[in-house]
Design an enzyme around this catalytic site. Structure first.
Site, PDB file in Angstrom:
ATOM      1  N   CYS A   2       2.704   2.276  -1.668  1.00  0.00           N
ATOM      2  CA  CYS A   2       3.895   1.682  -2.596  1.00  0.00           C
ATOM      3  C   CYS A   2       4.810   0.904  -1.691  1.00  0.00           C
ATOM      4  O   CYS A   2       5.874   1.584  -0.937  1.00  0.00           O
ATOM      5  CB  CYS A   2       4.458   2.479  -3.419  1.00  0.00           C
ATOM      6  SG  CYS A   2       5.893   1.740  -4.394  1.00  0.00           S
ATOM      7  N   GLU A 132       1.300  -3.596  -6.436  1.00  0.00           N
ATOM      8  CA  GLU A 132       0.318  -3.345  -5.785  1.00  0.00           C
ATOM      9  C   GLU A 132      -0.708  -4.225  -5.399  1.00  0.00           C
ATOM     10  O   GLU A 132      -0.758  -5.360  -6.642  1.00  0.00           O
ATOM     11  CB  GLU A 132      -0.217  -1.944  -6.146  1.00  0.00           C
ATOM     12  CG  GLU A 132      -1.293  -1.308  -5.393  1.00  0.00           C
ATOM     13  CD  GLU A 132      -0.670  -0.855  -4.179  1.00  0.00           C
ATOM     14  OE1 GLU A 132      -0.708  -1.364  -3.296  1.00  0.00           O
ATOM     15  OE2 GLU A 132      -0.078   0.316  -4.206  1.00  0.00           O
TER      16      GLU A 132
END
EC number: 4.-.-.-
Length: 368
Positions: A2, A132
């Site tokens: 992340c 993402e």
């Protein structure tokens, strides 16, 4: 992994959003009196629990940026720098935080870096959602993952404090991603939800010992389609200086239902500007507009131009007769004359002159 996330709320909005989850939120004064937990002997006295800086909503938070975390010991929101710097660091400026903005769940009990924070300095990181990238060859496509209901999202995190630099930093814990998201990325942040077993255990300040098996069982991510959603977003999120709300808007039409009303309002505003003579044709050269915004404005301008041409053609068909007769010329001259420039007298003269030629021209046509 992340590496980017969004927090679409200012600092003043966050306390109520936590209360909406039935979480207690202390004021800075209340939090200060509770900052010394029995297990935090090495922590510094009078630690600040709320940053003096006012946090503004950002839709592209990257490592080394400041953002909000919720501490279970103080029950307060605190703004810390992303990228954990351990308390024993001698020179903060030389510490490479790009290695510590994520912590792997399976390594929390195996690494000196993570053992102490996992024992005593756990927290929840606040966000609206995270980004993402799906990688295929050299092509990277960004997606945004968030709660389907639009509420504040929490992920498991840890923090630390470097006393001599008065610096609080945090990291986000990631784990092996669920099968449903393997196509996107192999790892995923450990999402928490207040009121669940995993939340209560992770935020329990009295619990200081863990096993790797216990942590994995507790925090292993899953993908509940009824609670989470994902969709493709603009490539502009790849540039850290871009921080606007457009970064979390769906890029594909089929994903854009939640933004359809707002888009219609924006397009209506552009149409209104076009009708009022405001020149929007400079969109291409406007460096402040990128990606989807440029596309939408170009599409709107193209539609406006087409509608305008069509409208003009219809007006011509209804107000101006076909070419041929002198009367047609009279009406065309009347339509094209500007009374302010030519004056009513000149207008009448032209009309009379053209009218007097009607009979002679008509005779010529009959003769032929």
């Amino acid at each position: 992994m992340c590496g980017r996330f969004a927090l679409a709320y200012d600092s003043g909005d966050l306390p109520q959003l936590l209360r909406d989850w039935n979480l207690p939120v202390n004021t800075p004064k209340d939090a200060s009196s509770n900052s010394q937990h029995p297990h935090d002997e090495e922590d510094t006295k009078d630690q600040p629990t709320v940053s003096k800086d006012i946090f503004k909503a950002s839709y592209n938070i990257s490592p080394t940026n400041y953002s909000a975390v919720y501490r279970p010991d103080t029950k307060a929101i605190q703004f810390m720098r992303w990228g954990l710097v351990p308390f024993w660091t001698k020179d903060v400026s030389q510490f490479k935080t790009y290695r510590t903005f994520n912590a792997r769940l399976e390594n929390l009990q195996e690494s000196k870096m993570w053992m102490r924070p996992c024992e005593k300095k756990r927290c929840a990181v606040l966000m609206s959602g995270y980004f993402e990238w799906k990688t295929v060859g050299k092509k990277k496509t960004p997606y945004f993952i968030s709660r389907r209901d639009g509420r504040l999202m929490f992920v498991a995190g840890m923090y630390d404090y470097v006393e001599k630099d008065d610096l609080y930093t945090f990291t986000i814990i990631t784990a092996q991603g669920p099968r449903e998201l393997e196509w996107l990325h192999e790892r995923m942040p450990c999402v928490l939800e207040p009121g669940t077993e995993s939340w209560d255990a992770w935020m329990d300040v009295d619990k200081t010992t863990w096993s790797t098996e216990e942590l994995v069982k507790l925090l292993k991510p899953d993908y509940d389609e009824s609670k989470l959603q994902f969709y493709q977003v603009t490539d502009d999120v790849g540039k850290t200086t871009n921080t606007g709300e457009r970064l979390i808007k769906p890029l594909l039409k089929e994903d854009s239902d939640m933004f359809s009303v707002k888009r219609e309002k924006e397009e209506a505003l552009l149409e209104n500007d076009n009708e009022q003579g405001i020149d929007n044709r400079g969109v291409k050269g406007d460096k402040s507009l990128k990606g989807e915004d440029v596309f939408n404005q170009k599409k709107s301008l193209k539609r406006n131009s087409y509608d305008g041409l069509k409208k003009n053609e219809e007006q011509e068909e209804t107000t101006l007769p076909e070419e041929g007769s002198i009367g047609d010329r009279v009406k065309r001259e009347e339509a094209n004359l500007s009374p302010k420039r030519e004056g009513n007298r000149e207008k009448r003269n032209i009309v009379n002159m053209l009218g007097n030629q009607k009979d002679s021209r008509g005779k010529k046509k009959i003769k032929k």
